[in-house]
Write an enzyme that holds these catalytic residues in place. Structure first.
Site: not given
Length: 214
Positions: A124, A142
């Site tokens: 991420k 997320d």
């Protein structure tokens, strides 16, 4: 697992997002690629607002890996001790700073594999840096995007990698660069986890979520 929304619906959804905010921005404050890496690494299990508050004074003077090494771990801790897991995060920031100095001449690499090789930097974080700094259409998934992707069926998937790939495969290419920002902001402020704000939602009529709020 439900199928993603049809292409025409995806296009209409992202057209509305773009009309509402043509240039969505990430909310983490940074001054260059290095401070973005640090900010995103610090943001795990923390709010962007909390990270910004902690790093504002830090980044005013410490904006390169070498300056971070010169500051030292305890000096960094003094700046970020309001952030959760600050001890472990400080160790990782010092380690990644050393690697950047020793292996990359102090520069942040622009490949996902190199970024993921840095301590405290996962997929991420790498995708955020690739997207926000290097302008790649990388999708940083997320909890907000995972929720929105599945709830709206824009990008359904059983895990974050599946949702990332569903965005890449199904969101029209012209919207790919900003897709993750639109989805994050939508999840953060409208399609929230508990009691989503469906009456104020831009895409209410296009969303198949069966439990819309009134």
């Amino acid at each position: 697992m439900p199928k993603p929304l049809p292409y025409s619906t995806q296009r209409e959804i992202f057209t509305r997002f773009r009309e509402a905010e043509s240039e969505p921005k990430g909310e983490l404050e940074h001054v260059n690629a290095y401070t973005l890496v640090v900010a995103v690494a610090l943001s795990a299990q923390a709010t962007d607002a909390g990270v910004n508050k902690a790093t504002r004074a830090l980044f005013a003077t410490v904006d390169t890996p070498q300056k971070m090494l010169d500051l030292g771990e305890e000096g960094l801790v003094e700046h970020i001790k309001s952030i959760g897991l600050y001890r472990n995060k400080a160790k990782n920031v010092m380690k990644l700073s050393r690697i950047l100095v020793d292996e990359y001449d102090g520069e942040v690499p622009s490949s996902r594999s190199a970024l993921e090789g840095l301590p405290g930097v996962g997929r991420k974080t790498a995708n955020v840096v690739l997207n926000m700094w290097f302008g790649y259409p990388a999708q940083a998934v997320d909890t907000h995007i995972f929720r929105v992707g599945n709830r709206t069926q824009i990008a359904p998937g059983k895990d974050v990698v599946a949702v990332e790939r569903a965005i890449e495969d199904n969101v029209p290419a012209e919207f790919a660069l900003h897709a993750h920002h639109w989805l994050i902001l939508h999840g953060r402020y409208t399609c929230i986890a508990r009691k989503p704000k469906c009456p104020a939602c831009l895409i209410r009529d296009l969303c198949p979520y069966p439990e819309k709020t009134e």
